[in-house]
Design a protein around this motif. Structure first.
Motif, PDB file in Angstrom:
ATOM      1  N   VAL B 190       1.030  -1.147  -0.028  1.00 21.42           N
ATOM      2  CA  VAL B 190       0.102   0.127  -0.031  1.00 21.42           C
ATOM      3  C   VAL B 190       0.862   1.312   0.083  1.00 21.42           C
ATOM      4  O   VAL B 190       0.703   2.308  -0.828  1.00 21.42           O
ATOM      5  N   ALA B 191       1.731   1.429   0.852  1.00 19.17           N
ATOM      6  CA  ALA B 191       2.671   2.639   0.991  1.00 19.17           C
ATOM      7  C   ALA B 191       3.627   2.757  -0.245  1.00 19.17           C
ATOM      8  O   ALA B 191       3.968   3.744  -0.908  1.00 19.17           O
ATOM      9  N   ASP B 192       3.981   1.655  -0.935  1.00 17.35           N
ATOM     10  CA  ASP B 192       4.682   1.667  -2.202  1.00 17.35           C
ATOM     11  C   ASP B 192       3.965   2.278  -3.151  1.00 17.35           C
ATOM     12  O   ASP B 192       4.363   3.234  -3.938  1.00 17.35           O
ATOM     13  N   MET B 266      14.912   7.788  -5.035  1.00 16.75           N
ATOM     14  CA  MET B 266      16.444   7.677  -5.038  1.00 16.75           C
ATOM     15  C   MET B 266      17.119   7.839  -3.512  1.00 16.75           C
ATOM     16  O   MET B 266      18.063   7.052  -3.299  1.00 16.75           O
ATOM     17  N   ILE B 267      16.680   8.674  -2.437  1.00 15.03           N
ATOM     18  CA  ILE B 267      17.223   8.540  -1.298  1.00 15.03           C
ATOM     19  C   ILE B 267      16.856   7.326  -0.663  1.00 15.03           C
ATOM     20  O   ILE B 267      17.473   6.703   0.069  1.00 15.03           O
ATOM     21  N   GLY B 268      15.579   6.698  -0.879  1.00 19.97           N
ATOM     22  CA  GLY B 268      15.002   5.650  -0.314  1.00 19.97           C
ATOM     23  C   GLY B 268      16.000   4.161  -0.596  1.00 19.97           C
ATOM     24  O   GLY B 268      16.235   3.467   0.126  1.00 19.97           O
ATOM     25  N   HIS B 269      16.187   4.127  -1.840  1.00 19.75           N
ATOM     26  CA  HIS B 269      17.271   3.214  -2.450  1.00 19.75           C
ATOM     27  C   HIS B 269      18.422   3.043  -1.556  1.00 19.75           C
ATOM     28  O   HIS B 269      18.972   2.154  -1.196  1.00 19.75           O
ATOM     29  N   GLU B 270      19.112   4.348  -1.159  1.00 23.44           N
ATOM     30  CA  GLU B 270      20.293   4.313  -0.736  1.00 23.44           C
ATOM     31  C   GLU B 270      20.011   3.911   0.952  1.00 23.44           C
ATOM     32  O   GLU B 270      20.827   3.154   1.192  1.00 23.44           O
ATOM     33  N   ALA B 280       9.576   0.050   0.779  1.00 21.12           N
ATOM     34  CA  ALA B 280       8.229   0.814   1.060  1.00 21.12           C
ATOM     35  C   ALA B 280       8.514   1.839   2.272  1.00 21.12           C
ATOM     36  O   ALA B 280       7.978   3.057   2.479  1.00 21.12           O
ATOM     37  N   ARG B 281       9.033   1.140   3.354  1.00 23.20           N
ATOM     38  CA  ARG B 281       9.390   1.813   4.393  1.00 23.20           C
ATOM     39  C   ARG B 281      10.175   3.223   4.243  1.00 23.20           C
ATOM     40  O   ARG B 281       9.960   3.883   5.002  1.00 23.20           O
ATOM     41  N   THR B 282      11.179   2.711   3.322  1.00 21.31           N
ATOM     42  CA  THR B 282      12.094   3.927   3.416  1.00 21.31           C
ATOM     43  C   THR B 282      11.351   5.221   2.601  1.00 21.31           C
ATOM     44  O   THR B 282      11.598   6.301   2.936  1.00 21.31           O
ATOM     45  N   ALA B 284       8.229   5.840   2.954  1.00 21.92           N
ATOM     46  CA  ALA B 284       7.410   6.456   4.115  1.00 21.92           C
ATOM     47  C   ALA B 284       8.199   7.472   5.141  1.00 21.92           C
ATOM     48  O   ALA B 284       7.649   8.267   5.667  1.00 21.92           O
ATOM     49  N   ILE B 285       9.501   7.069   5.298  1.00 20.79           N
ATOM     50  CA  ILE B 285      10.228   7.930   6.065  1.00 20.79           C
ATOM     51  C   ILE B 285      10.616   9.213   5.327  1.00 20.79           C
ATOM     52  O   ILE B 285      10.488  10.278   5.985  1.00 20.79           O
ATOM     53  N   VAL B 286      11.147   8.896   3.929  1.00 21.26           N
ATOM     54  CA  VAL B 286      11.411  10.146   3.262  1.00 21.26           C
ATOM     55  C   VAL B 286      10.277  11.040   2.738  1.00 21.26           C
ATOM     56  O   VAL B 286      10.315  12.254   2.653  1.00 21.26           O
ATOM     57  N   LEU B 287       9.413  10.529   2.196  1.00 28.92           N
ATOM     58  CA  LEU B 287       8.121  11.170   1.522  1.00 28.92           C
ATOM     59  C   LEU B 287       7.644  12.658   2.417  1.00 28.92           C
ATOM     60  O   LEU B 287       7.843  13.646   1.976  1.00 28.92           O
ATOM     61  N   PRO B 288       7.059  12.364   3.684  1.00 27.60           N
ATOM     62  CA  PRO B 288       6.849  13.503   4.451  1.00 27.60           C
ATOM     63  C   PRO B 288       7.791  14.395   4.526  1.00 27.60           C
ATOM     64  O   PRO B 288       7.475  15.922   4.385  1.00 27.60           O
ATOM     65  N   ALA B 289       9.095  14.000   4.933  1.00 27.16           N
ATOM     66  CA  ALA B 289      10.011  15.106   4.993  1.00 27.16           C
ATOM     67  C   ALA B 289      10.429  15.978   3.862  1.00 27.16           C
ATOM     68  O   ALA B 289      10.671  17.181   3.666  1.00 27.16           O
TER      69      ALA B 289
END
Lengths: 385, 385
Positions: B190-192, B266-270, B280-282, B284-289
């Motif tokens: 869902v998050a992805d 791109m940040i999530g992949h790293e 997907a969790r990366t 959810a961390i990066v998107l709001p910021a």
């Protein structure tokens, strides 16, 4: 959601100044027949751009495809292709020219009487010449689907066929090519696309969330741009949106996995065949009456349509439904499209003839529940007088 | 609207009990390699159905493709294909297996070092083995696009490639095959999908009315079903909607003709490559910021998102924007996905390493305006602590 198969291999090349890209998509060795309608493709420069893009390829041209493309005309194109050994077709025009080109592509190597392609609705089409299109009139969606509607002058018939062999290989959509369209054709295009969406959306709730939201999004967009896109012919974004919306309205996407109706179209086709009313105008006449007559079977979706598309949340269910249908008619009328048979000079006397044609074409159980009998169609026509 | 080309020839076969239809879509003479991940495809019966459908065709199997598919593992599949003269691939699993299969398909006949496919992001891929997929995990959209993300264990790299040669010929989507998925994987899906939509939607207004309405429709649908689809694993319509929405989220449609971002990815992949956090969790961390740090450049679309997706119409612009971002985080949290680096045991010390990897991969000008420099990425990571 219903099980479904979705397949649409047509390549869309969309935007300003894209006709030159034909050079990359028509095979360099192709012997091309360019098919078009009247004089507008020549006058507005589209044909000149097409000729330039095709460069040194062998190119023949075939004009004169009618607004309701006829079997008689198209069979002359088939004869030209056979005589000249052509192997690639390029439709330049609107849905009529593209529909006609699909029939020509399927007919060239068809075994037997080509009218059987229509009689069997395409079931025994086993191949077709490859073809592409350059779209100049947003309306029918033919540029990105595998359907075609052909008329036969001799018998006053108008029939549809479909086949996976008649997807365009590519379609070039340059919104600037629509700037010179007559107001009436643009208005018809809006109404045609609107009704295509409704045929796939306004049935019964089937749990297709994305399909419903997509359909509603297209309807909301058409309502937003409808009068503006007619009033401002040179507004690129308005024309671009109409063009892409009309394509998305009938490329298989919003109808995948949900029930479909199409009874309005079947009755509309007979009105065009018998009374020469523009296709889109027949839809604007039939659709509101169709929704009223079948209100009970369509109640769930009518309420959803009222709420999500017309933002109607107050009043009884029947009031919201009636208001949504009235707004649908008013939307068509805002495009200067009359929504009553009487506005086209037709009265009660016309109904028997249309019902007779429906009977002759086997259209006796239409709609998402196959319960639109000839008697229901008669009531729809009576409600649209 | 921007000029665009849209082309997607993947055939979707969607619904209950559709795996048997493989028999119609895998060539009858094909020598097939079935690729899959862990033991779930065997346990839930999917592999048995696949074997039955493939009948008497020559079939080899290759299991063990990782959640982040690795170059090292996939090159063993390439060796098997070459050694056994196989000519058709069938991916059975989620995005990881399909992504891996795309790489294998492109690598088999690739001239030179196959890792160059990733280094050049697919630019010099000139062909690929034909392949199909049987999807068991709705999330990445890989089943209907031409993109793939591959990791290299040795160097802790995670890179993407795309090529028109790696569209699946077909993908079979049977929602009942998702019933046995772990809760965590469904939540991640869902998050992805949600973030895929946001990467193509939350940029700047570009006049793509259908694209915006489609994206909003998918977001609204995900918000509506998100917690329910996790709580009710055997609800067919919920699972079917998630599966089709996740496919539509990244099949090229909603991104055609509009700007795209992808900085969050791109940040999530790293973060995944360095710290083994689920993809997907990366996000959810990066998107709001990311949305907070780039609030000014994204203002127009953030306000549209606030109004049309979250129904936020009161308060100042900044209040509505902050509220929409807070609801985005809350939505992820409602799926039991933490949205802060600290919740994964990571602090300030992690930032230099991620920025270093971004620099090494040339990710110094990300986003729809190419203005997400390493300094901006650093601020995003700081805002996600």
């Amino acid at each position: 959601m219903q099980n479904f198969e979705f397949y649409n291999p047509t390549r869309i090349i969309f935007g300003k100044d894209t006709i030159a890209q034909l050079a990359d998509h028509v095979p360099s060795e192709a012997r091309v027949l360019v098919l078009y309608g009247g004089s507008s493709a020549e006058k507005n420069g589209t044909l000149a751009e097409v000729r330039a893009a095709l460069g040194t390829r062998t190119v023949r041209e075939f004009g004169g495809i009618e607004a309701n493309p006829t079997y008689e005309t198209l069979m002359r194109a088939v004869a030209t292709i056979r005589a000249e050994g052509l192997d690639f077709l390029l439709a330049v025009g609107g849905g009529s020219v593209i529909d006609g080109t699909k029939f020509v592509a399927a007919a060239v190597d068809y075994k037997g009487d080509a009218w059987d392609i229509l009689r069997t609705h395409g079931a025994d089409v086993t191949g077709a010449l490859p073809f592409g299109s350059v779209l100049t009139l947003p309306a029918t969606g033919s540029e990105m689907n595998s359907f075609s509607v052909i008329s036969r002058t001799e018998t006053r018939e108008k029939l549809a066929f479909g086949s996976p062999h008649v997807f365009p290989r590519f379609s070039v959509l340059d919104p600037t090519k629509t700037y010179t369209l007559p107001v009436r054709q643009v208005a018809n295009g809006v109404a045609d696309a609107f009704t295509h969406i409704m045929e796939q959306y306004l049935t019964y709730p089937a749990g297709g969330m994305a399909q419903d939201r997509f359909a509603e999004g297209l309807l909301l967009s058409l309502i937003e741009i409808g009068p503006k896109v007619i009033a401002s012919p040179h507004d690129y974004d308005l024309r671009a949106n109409l063009m892409w919306i009309a394509t998305l309205a009938l490329n298989g996407l919003i109808g995948a996995g949900v029930p479909q109706d199409w009874a309005t179209h079947m009755i509309g086709h007979e009105l065009t065949a018998r009374h020469d009313i523009d296709h889109a105008r027949t839809l604007a006449i039939v659709l509101p009456a169709m929704l009223r007559v079948r209100k009970d079977a369509k109640r769930g979706k009518l309420l959803q349509y009222a709420e999500r598309v017309w933002n109607l949340r107050d009043g009884t269910e029947d009031e919201r439904i009636e208001s949504a249908i009235a707004r649908t008619s008013a939307f068509f009328e805002s495009l200067d499209i009359p929504t009553r048979l009487s506005a086209y000079g037709l009265g009660t006397e016309t109904i028997d003839g249309v019902i007779g044609q429906l009977a002759q074409h086997g259209m006796t159980a239409l709609g998402e529940h196959q319960d639109v009998t000839l008697e229901v169609s008669r009531r729809v026509l009576e409600a649209s007088l």
